[in-house]
Design a protein around this motif. Structure first.
Motif, mmCIF file in Angstrom:
data_model
loop_
_atom_site.group_PDB
_atom_site.id
_atom_site.type_symbol
_atom_site.label_atom_id
_atom_site.label_comp_id
_atom_site.label_asym_id
_atom_site.label_seq_id
_atom_site.Cartn_x
_atom_site.Cartn_y
_atom_site.Cartn_z
ATOM 1 N N GLU A 66 -22.595 68.214 -106.739
ATOM 2 C CA GLU A 66 -22.410 69.194 -105.671
ATOM 3 C C GLU A 66 -20.983 69.741 -105.675
ATOM 4 O O GLU A 66 -20.771 70.943 -105.468
ATOM 5 N N SER A 120 -17.585 75.793 -109.141
ATOM 6 C CA SER A 120 -17.974 76.861 -110.065
ATOM 7 C C SER A 120 -18.365 78.124 -109.298
ATOM 8 O O SER A 120 -18.076 79.236 -109.751
ATOM 9 N N GLN A 121 -18.981 77.980 -108.137
ATOM 10 C CA GLN A 121 -19.318 79.146 -107.325
ATOM 11 C C GLN A 121 -18.062 79.836 -106.814
ATOM 12 O O GLN A 121 -17.996 81.069 -106.773
ATOM 13 N N THR A 174 -20.697 72.188 -108.541
ATOM 14 C CA THR A 174 -21.391 73.427 -108.199
ATOM 15 C C THR A 174 -20.562 74.279 -107.252
ATOM 16 O O THR A 174 -20.423 75.494 -107.445
#
Length: 47
Positions: free
Chosen positions: A34, A40-41, A37
Motif C-alpha cells: 500500500e 507511485s501514485q 502504491t
C-alpha cells in the motif's frame, strides 16, 4: 503413550503460532504494498 499426550498439544501449539506469524507477515507485506502504491501514485500525479 505418555509421549503422544505431550507431543500432540505441542504440535498444535506450534501450528497455531506459525499461522499467527504468517498472518502477521502477510499484513506487513500488504502495508508495504500500500505504501509503494501511494508513493507511485504521488509520483505519477507530479509528472
Amino acid at each position: 503413550m505418555k509421549s503422544v499426550r505431550l507431543i500432540v498439544p505441542a504440535l498444535a501449539l506450534l501450528a497455531l503460532t506459525a499461522c499467527e506469524t504468517i498472518q502477521g507477515a502477510g499484513r506487513d507485506m500488504q502495508s508495504a504494498g500500500e505504501a509503494i502504491t501511494t508513493e507511485s501514485q504521488e509520483v505519477q500525479s507530479g509528472l
